[in-house]
Design a protein around this motif. Structure first.
Motif, mmCIF file in Angstrom:
data_model
loop_
_atom_site.group_PDB
_atom_site.id
_atom_site.type_symbol
_atom_site.label_atom_id
_atom_site.label_comp_id
_atom_site.label_asym_id
_atom_site.label_seq_id
_atom_site.Cartn_x
_atom_site.Cartn_y
_atom_site.Cartn_z
ATOM 1 N N GLN A 38 0.969 -1.125 0.151
ATOM 2 C CA GLN A 38 -0.147 -0.177 -0.079
ATOM 3 C C GLN A 38 0.776 1.331 0.041
ATOM 4 N N GLN A 41 1.937 1.905 -3.370
ATOM 5 C CA GLN A 41 0.813 2.238 -4.350
ATOM 6 C C GLN A 41 0.500 4.001 -3.959
ATOM 7 N N ILE A 42 0.798 4.179 -2.833
ATOM 8 C CA ILE A 42 0.178 5.448 -2.132
ATOM 9 C C ILE A 42 1.460 6.492 -2.961
ATOM 10 N N ARG A 43 2.743 6.183 -2.921
ATOM 11 C CA ARG A 43 3.832 6.953 -3.543
ATOM 12 C C ARG A 43 3.639 6.937 -4.912
ATOM 13 N N ALA A 44 3.276 6.001 -5.550
ATOM 14 C CA ALA A 44 2.950 5.978 -6.945
ATOM 15 C C ALA A 44 1.675 7.018 -7.447
ATOM 16 N N LEU A 45 0.658 6.719 -6.788
ATOM 17 C CA LEU A 45 -0.696 7.746 -6.869
ATOM 18 C C LEU A 45 -0.275 9.179 -6.470
ATOM 19 N N ALA A 46 0.519 9.344 -5.267
ATOM 20 C CA ALA A 46 0.859 10.807 -5.044
ATOM 21 C C ALA A 46 1.731 11.379 -6.257
ATOM 22 N N ALA A 48 1.702 10.463 -9.501
ATOM 23 C CA ALA A 48 0.751 10.649 -10.440
ATOM 24 C C ALA A 48 -0.071 11.938 -10.341
ATOM 25 N N LEU A 49 -0.563 12.233 -9.276
ATOM 26 C CA LEU A 49 -1.445 13.337 -8.931
ATOM 27 C C LEU A 49 -0.704 14.632 -8.893
ATOM 28 N N ARG A 50 0.566 14.579 -8.557
ATOM 29 C CA ARG A 50 1.465 15.518 -8.841
ATOM 30 C C ARG A 50 1.742 16.109 -10.256
#
Length: 77
Positions: A38, A41-46, A48-50
């Motif tokens: 998790q 995944q959170i690091r990858a999503l963060a 992508a969001l940036r």
């Protein structure tokens, strides 16, 4: 005789505790694996969001008639 029964009962309790400990250690290892996945995944999503935020900011700026400072030539050209 009573001593043997107490010893057997104590041995059974120790066996039960060892079994519970092994189960808990396995559960903790599984939870640790889930948390690590998790976190990834959170690091990858963060990230992508940036990236999406930057793209949105650039697009919004361009739609308002602006241009990026990096795209403009300096005044002495």
């Amino acid at each position: 005789m009573e001593q043997e029964q107490k010893l057997a009962a104590l041995s059974a309790r120790v066996d039960e505790l060892e079994s519970r400990l092994a189960f808990q250690e396995d559960t903790l290892a599984q939870l640790n694996d889930v948390i690590a996945a998790q976190d990834s995944q959170i690091r990858a999503l963060a990230a992508a969001l940036r990236e999406l935020g930057e793209k949105y900011g650039d697009l919004s700026f361009e739609m308002q008639g602006g241009s990026k400072a990096s795209d403009e030539k300096p005044p002495h050209y």
